[in-house]
Design a protein around this motif. Sequence first.
Motif, short mmCIF file in Angstrom:
data_model
loop_
_atom_site.label_atom_id
_atom_site.label_comp_id
_atom_site.label_asym_id
_atom_site.label_seq_id
_atom_site.Cartn_x
_atom_site.Cartn_y
_atom_site.Cartn_z
N ASN A 64 -0.41 4.17 9.46
CA ASN A 64 0.83 3.51 9.89
C ASN A 64 0.55 2.25 10.68
O ASN A 64 -0.31 2.23 11.55
CB ASN A 64 1.64 4.45 10.78
CG ASN A 64 1.73 5.86 10.23
OD1 ASN A 64 0.76 6.60 10.30
ND2 ASN A 64 2.88 6.22 9.70
N ILE A 65 1.29 1.18 10.40
CA ILE A 65 1.23 0.00 11.25
C ILE A 65 1.96 0.32 12.55
O ILE A 65 3.06 0.87 12.54
CB ILE A 65 1.87 -1.21 10.54
CG1 ILE A 65 1.02 -1.58 9.31
CG2 ILE A 65 1.97 -2.41 11.49
CD1 ILE A 65 1.57 -2.74 8.52
N HIS A 81 5.52 1.21 6.05
CA HIS A 81 4.70 0.01 6.13
C HIS A 81 3.33 0.45 6.64
O HIS A 81 3.15 0.74 7.82
CB HIS A 81 5.34 -1.03 7.07
CG HIS A 81 6.69 -1.47 6.61
ND1 HIS A 81 6.86 -2.51 5.73
CD2 HIS A 81 7.92 -0.98 6.88
CE1 HIS A 81 8.15 -2.67 5.49
NE2 HIS A 81 8.82 -1.74 6.17
N LEU A 82 2.37 0.51 5.70
CA LEU A 82 1.08 1.12 5.96
C LEU A 82 -0.07 0.14 5.73
O LEU A 82 0.04 -0.80 4.94
CB LEU A 82 0.87 2.35 5.05
CG LEU A 82 1.99 3.39 5.03
CD1 LEU A 82 1.64 4.49 4.02
CD2 LEU A 82 2.21 3.99 6.41
N TRP A 83 -1.18 0.37 6.44
CA TRP A 83 -2.40 -0.38 6.17
C TRP A 83 -3.00 0.09 4.84
O TRP A 83 -3.03 1.28 4.56
CB TRP A 83 -3.42 -0.17 7.28
CG TRP A 83 -3.03 -0.74 8.61
CD1 TRP A 83 -2.74 -0.07 9.75
CD2 TRP A 83 -2.90 -2.14 8.93
NE1 TRP A 83 -2.43 -0.93 10.76
CE2 TRP A 83 -2.53 -2.22 10.29
CE3 TRP A 83 -3.06 -3.32 8.20
CZ2 TRP A 83 -2.30 -3.42 10.94
CZ3 TRP A 83 -2.84 -4.52 8.84
CH2 TRP A 83 -2.47 -4.57 10.20
N ASP A 169 9.76 -8.85 10.89
CA ASP A 169 9.28 -8.45 9.58
C ASP A 169 7.81 -8.06 9.69
O ASP A 169 7.05 -8.68 10.43
CB ASP A 169 9.46 -9.62 8.59
CG ASP A 169 9.00 -9.27 7.20
OD1 ASP A 169 7.80 -9.48 6.91
OD2 ASP A 169 9.82 -8.79 6.41
N TYR A 170 7.40 -7.02 8.96
CA TYR A 170 6.01 -6.57 9.06
C TYR A 170 5.03 -7.60 8.52
O TYR A 170 3.89 -7.67 8.99
CB TYR A 170 5.84 -5.21 8.37
CG TYR A 170 6.29 -4.08 9.24
CD1 TYR A 170 5.46 -3.55 10.21
CD2 TYR A 170 7.58 -3.55 9.11
CE1 TYR A 170 5.88 -2.52 11.03
CE2 TYR A 170 8.00 -2.52 9.93
CZ TYR A 170 7.16 -2.01 10.89
OH TYR A 170 7.58 -0.99 11.71
N ASN A 171 5.43 -8.41 7.54
CA ASN A 171 4.55 -9.49 7.08
C ASN A 171 4.24 -10.45 8.22
O ASN A 171 3.11 -10.93 8.36
CB ASN A 171 5.22 -10.26 5.93
CG ASN A 171 4.97 -9.62 4.59
OD1 ASN A 171 3.86 -9.23 4.28
ND2 ASN A 171 6.01 -9.51 3.79
#
Length: 200
Positions: A64-65, A81-83, A169-171
Amino acid sequence: MHRILPLLAVLGLALFALAGCGRSTPTHYYLLESGMTPTTADDLPPTTLRVAMVEVPNYLNRNNIVSRVAGETRLILAEFHLWAEPVSNGVRRVVEETLTPPLLEAGVTVLPTGTANGGDYVLLLDVQRLDGNFNEKAVLESRWSLLDGHDARLAEGIFAAEEDVAGSDYNILVGAESRLVRRLGDYLAQKLPPLLKKRR
């Protein structure tokens, strides 16, 4: 009884149709990126440096991020949203990619990822923190040590830096964390060559 059976059949079909309409949330996978162009070299210097497996705290040792809640000690573990690889592998890869060009110029070959042993020099990285708040900042804190081939400690230090996270945003968050790891590599690219020259 005859009326109940058709009613149950209709309800069953309705529930089946609703289940078919529902869609599961897609999972997104992310990588830390160095942004470096690939390096080519006709000859590699015989002196070598190995970046050892990177140590990370337990809260980062997961897919997990991780982000933080602003002004709190609470962490958020992203569900979708994962590595795409362990954080320790990503940090090691980005640091290797960032160090390779300047160390080649200094006459030192950075050994490729997966080299578990050897090297005239060994770089140890112990990441203390790598996370951030949306719409605020990302933070990297890491200790580093340079060893010779006999495990004698030649130098050590601490690197800490922040990057703005301009969005939710995760990006954007992963981009800020990538820049932080690249800055760690740039910092080490300045620190290491003088230390390595003293020993050769």
